[in-house]
Design a protein around this motif. Structure first.
Motif, PDB file in Angstrom:
ATOM      1  N   GLY A 189       0.827  -1.196   0.000  1.00  0.00           N
ATOM      2  CA  GLY A 189       0.000   0.000   0.000  1.00  0.00           C
ATOM      3  C   GLY A 189       0.860   1.244   0.000  1.00  0.00           C
ATOM      4  O   GLY A 189       2.015   1.223  -0.415  1.00  0.00           O
ATOM      5  N   ALA A 190       0.292   2.345   0.490  1.00  0.00           N
ATOM      6  CA  ALA A 190       1.023   3.613   0.501  1.00  0.00           C
ATOM      7  C   ALA A 190       1.728   3.851   1.825  1.00  0.00           C
ATOM      8  O   ALA A 190       2.415   4.844   1.981  1.00  0.00           O
ATOM      9  N   ARG A 191       1.580   2.918   2.780  1.00  0.00           N
ATOM     10  CA  ARG A 191       2.058   3.204   4.124  1.00  0.00           C
ATOM     11  C   ARG A 191       3.134   2.274   4.669  1.00  0.00           C
ATOM     12  O   ARG A 191       3.739   2.586   5.682  1.00  0.00           O
ATOM     13  N   GLU A 192       3.367   1.145   4.058  1.00  0.00           N
ATOM     14  CA  GLU A 192       4.310   0.215   4.680  1.00  0.00           C
ATOM     15  C   GLU A 192       5.324  -0.340   3.689  1.00  0.00           C
ATOM     16  O   GLU A 192       4.979  -0.785   2.606  1.00  0.00           O
ATOM     17  N   LEU A 193       6.566  -0.326   4.124  1.00  0.00           N
ATOM     18  CA  LEU A 193       7.695  -0.861   3.370  1.00  0.00           C
ATOM     19  C   LEU A 193       8.273  -1.998   4.201  1.00  0.00           C
ATOM     20  O   LEU A 193       8.496  -1.840   5.399  1.00  0.00           O
ATOM     21  N   THR A 194       8.482  -3.149   3.574  1.00  0.00           N
ATOM     22  CA  THR A 194       9.023  -4.292   4.293  1.00  0.00           C
ATOM     23  C   THR A 194      10.265  -4.807   3.591  1.00  0.00           C
ATOM     24  O   THR A 194      10.277  -4.959   2.382  1.00  0.00           O
ATOM     25  N   LEU A 195      11.313  -5.052   4.375  1.00  0.00           N
ATOM     26  CA  LEU A 195      12.533  -5.671   3.863  1.00  0.00           C
ATOM     27  C   LEU A 195      12.542  -7.112   4.329  1.00  0.00           C
ATOM     28  O   LEU A 195      12.364  -7.387   5.518  1.00  0.00           O
ATOM     29  N   LEU A 196      12.741  -8.033   3.408  1.00  0.00           N
ATOM     30  CA  LEU A 196      12.939  -9.440   3.720  1.00  0.00           C
ATOM     31  C   LEU A 196      14.418  -9.696   3.529  1.00  0.00           C
ATOM     32  O   LEU A 196      14.965  -9.442   2.455  1.00  0.00           O
ATOM     33  N   GLN A 197      15.064 -10.167   4.564  1.00  0.00           N
ATOM     34  CA  GLN A 197      16.496 -10.430   4.483  1.00  0.00           C
ATOM     35  C   GLN A 197      16.766 -11.875   4.895  1.00  0.00           C
ATOM     36  O   GLN A 197      16.211 -12.352   5.879  1.00  0.00           O
ATOM     37  N   TYR A 198      17.639 -12.520   4.144  1.00  0.00           N
ATOM     38  CA  TYR A 198      18.062 -13.881   4.426  1.00  0.00           C
ATOM     39  C   TYR A 198      19.526 -13.821   4.848  1.00  0.00           C
ATOM     40  O   TYR A 198      20.353 -13.286   4.116  1.00  0.00           O
ATOM     41  N   TRP A 199      19.823 -14.362   6.034  1.00  0.00           N
ATOM     42  CA  TRP A 199      21.159 -14.311   6.607  1.00  0.00           C
ATOM     43  C   TRP A 199      21.723 -15.712   6.788  1.00  0.00           C
ATOM     44  O   TRP A 199      20.984 -16.658   7.026  1.00  0.00           O
ATOM     45  N   SER A 200      23.030 -15.813   6.750  1.00  0.00           N
ATOM     46  CA  SER A 200      23.706 -17.093   6.952  1.00  0.00           C
ATOM     47  C   SER A 200      23.703 -17.531   8.409  1.00  0.00           C
ATOM     48  O   SER A 200      23.749 -18.720   8.697  1.00  0.00           O
ATOM     49  N   SER A 201      23.673 -16.572   9.336  1.00  0.00           N
ATOM     50  CA  SER A 201      23.677 -16.938  10.751  1.00  0.00           C
ATOM     51  C   SER A 201      23.149 -15.791  11.600  1.00  0.00           C
ATOM     52  O   SER A 201      23.191 -14.626  11.192  1.00  0.00           O
ATOM     53  N   VAL A 202      22.688 -16.148  12.787  1.00  0.00           N
ATOM     54  CA  VAL A 202      22.235 -15.144  13.748  1.00  0.00           C
ATOM     55  C   VAL A 202      23.416 -14.270  14.168  1.00  0.00           C
ATOM     56  O   VAL A 202      23.270 -13.060  14.324  1.00  0.00           O
ATOM     57  N   GLY A 203      24.581 -14.888  14.343  1.00  0.00           N
ATOM     58  CA  GLY A 203      25.767 -14.131  14.750  1.00  0.00           C
ATOM     59  C   GLY A 203      26.086 -13.000  13.788  1.00  0.00           C
ATOM     60  O   GLY A 203      26.397 -11.884  14.218  1.00  0.00           O
ATOM     61  N   GLN A 204      26.001 -13.280  12.500  1.00  0.00           N
ATOM     62  CA  GLN A 204      26.309 -12.237  11.517  1.00  0.00           C
ATOM     63  C   GLN A 204      25.241 -11.137  11.523  1.00  0.00           C
ATOM     64  O   GLN A 204      25.569  -9.958  11.382  1.00  0.00           O
ATOM     65  N   LEU A 205      23.997 -11.514  11.710  1.00  0.00           N
ATOM     66  CA  LEU A 205      22.928 -10.515  11.818  1.00  0.00           C
ATOM     67  C   LEU A 205      23.170  -9.640  13.046  1.00  0.00           C
ATOM     68  O   LEU A 205      23.075  -8.411  12.977  1.00  0.00           O
ATOM     69  N   MET A 206      23.512 -10.250  14.171  1.00  0.00           N
ATOM     70  CA  MET A 206      23.768  -9.493  15.402  1.00  0.00           C
ATOM     71  C   MET A 206      25.007  -8.607  15.269  1.00  0.00           C
ATOM     72  O   MET A 206      25.016  -7.478  15.774  1.00  0.00           O
ATOM     73  N   ASP A 207      26.042  -9.102  14.603  1.00  0.00           N
ATOM     74  CA  ASP A 207      27.234  -8.281  14.373  1.00  0.00           C
ATOM     75  C   ASP A 207      26.862  -7.011  13.626  1.00  0.00           C
ATOM     76  O   ASP A 207      27.322  -5.919  13.972  1.00  0.00           O
ATOM     77  N   PHE A 208      26.037  -7.142  12.597  1.00  0.00           N
ATOM     78  CA  PHE A 208      25.625  -5.957  11.855  1.00  0.00           C
ATOM     79  C   PHE A 208      24.743  -5.054  12.716  1.00  0.00           C
ATOM     80  O   PHE A 208      24.904  -3.836  12.725  1.00  0.00           O
ATOM     81  N   ALA A 209      23.821  -5.655  13.462  1.00  0.00           N
ATOM     82  CA  ALA A 209      22.900  -4.873  14.295  1.00  0.00           C
ATOM     83  C   ALA A 209      23.648  -4.037  15.337  1.00  0.00           C
ATOM     84  O   ALA A 209      23.182  -2.963  15.713  1.00  0.00           O
ATOM     85  N   HIS A 210      24.794  -4.523  15.788  1.00  0.00           N
ATOM     86  CA  HIS A 210      25.570  -3.790  16.786  1.00  0.00           C
ATOM     87  C   HIS A 210      26.737  -3.011  16.181  1.00  0.00           C
ATOM     88  O   HIS A 210      27.534  -2.423  16.913  1.00  0.00           O
ATOM     89  N   GLY A 211      26.816  -2.994  14.868  1.00  0.00           N
ATOM     90  CA  GLY A 211      27.901  -2.298  14.185  1.00  0.00           C
ATOM     91  C   GLY A 211      27.620  -0.821  13.989  1.00  0.00           C
ATOM     92  O   GLY A 211      26.525  -0.323  14.250  1.00  0.00           O
ATOM     93  N   PRO A 212      28.618  -0.088  13.503  1.00  0.00           N
ATOM     94  CA  PRO A 212      28.525   1.373  13.398  1.00  0.00           C
ATOM     95  C   PRO A 212      27.448   1.867  12.428  1.00  0.00           C
ATOM     96  O   PRO A 212      26.794   2.869  12.700  1.00  0.00           O
ATOM     97  N   THR A 213      27.248   1.199  11.309  1.00  0.00           N
ATOM     98  CA  THR A 213      26.253   1.675  10.340  1.00  0.00           C
ATOM     99  C   THR A 213      24.850   1.594  10.934  1.00  0.00           C
ATOM    100  O   THR A 213      24.088   2.558  10.889  1.00  0.00           O
ATOM    101  N   HIS A 214      24.524   0.460  11.505  1.00  0.00           N
ATOM    102  CA  HIS A 214      23.193   0.292  12.089  1.00  0.00           C
ATOM    103  C   HIS A 214      23.012   1.211  13.300  1.00  0.00           C
ATOM    104  O   HIS A 214      21.933   1.767  13.510  1.00  0.00           O
TER     105      HIS A 214
END
Length: 149
Positions: free
Chosen positions: A57-82
């Motif tokens: 619709g006009a109100r919601e944007l969703t990103l679907l992301q596929y990751w190799s591991s939880v650790g890598q997702l968490m590393d990014f989540a706690h990194g400088p860009t995020h």
């Protein structure tokens, strides 16, 4: 093709515009997504397998992301860009309820999945692990994934 890694992580991130006229609040939040995705897609070691953005619709944007591991997702989540994006979100979005975010994380142990696509462009896990060929009528997802009947 059925994946056979140790884990696959599906991360869903949504941005919802609650007040369309508050462009000064939600536009910076939406614009902040592109640099994160660019950084991840340019770094082969980031752990991001694939990403896809969908507008609902006009109100919601969703990103679907596929990751190799939880650790890598968490590393990014706690990194400088995020961290910078998160600080910007608080600066722009927490003064009111004009824009909101949500996320969901699904961890699939043993990395068992299948990707079947028929007459559509490849996306998501199909770009990483290949495709499961569409088989005979009696071919079942249970059989392909090795789950009990």
């Amino acid at each position: 093709m059925v994946g056979n890694g140790t884990e696959v992580v599906l991360f869903l991130l949504g941005v919802r515009i609650n007040k369309l006229t508050a462009v000064h609040r939600w536009l910076p939040v939406i614009r902040s997504l592109a640099p994160m995705l660019k950084e991840l897609s340019e770094d082969a070691e980031s752990g991001l397998i694939a990403s896809r953005t969908q507008l609902y619709g006009a109100r919601e944007l969703t990103l679907l992301q596929y990751w190799s591991s939880v650790g890598q997702l968490m590393d990014f989540a706690h990194g400088p860009t995020h961290r910078k994006v998160w600080q910007d979100f608080y600066r722009f979005a927490t003064r009111g309820s004009e824009v909101g975010i949500w996320h969901e994380t699904f961890i699939v142990p043993a990395g068992r999945y299948e990707s079947i696509y028929g007459n559509v462009p490849l996306s998501g896990l199909a770009t990483h692990g290949g495709l499961t060929p569409i088989g005979r009528r009696n071919d079942s997802a249970r059989a392909r994934l090795g789950t009990p009947e």
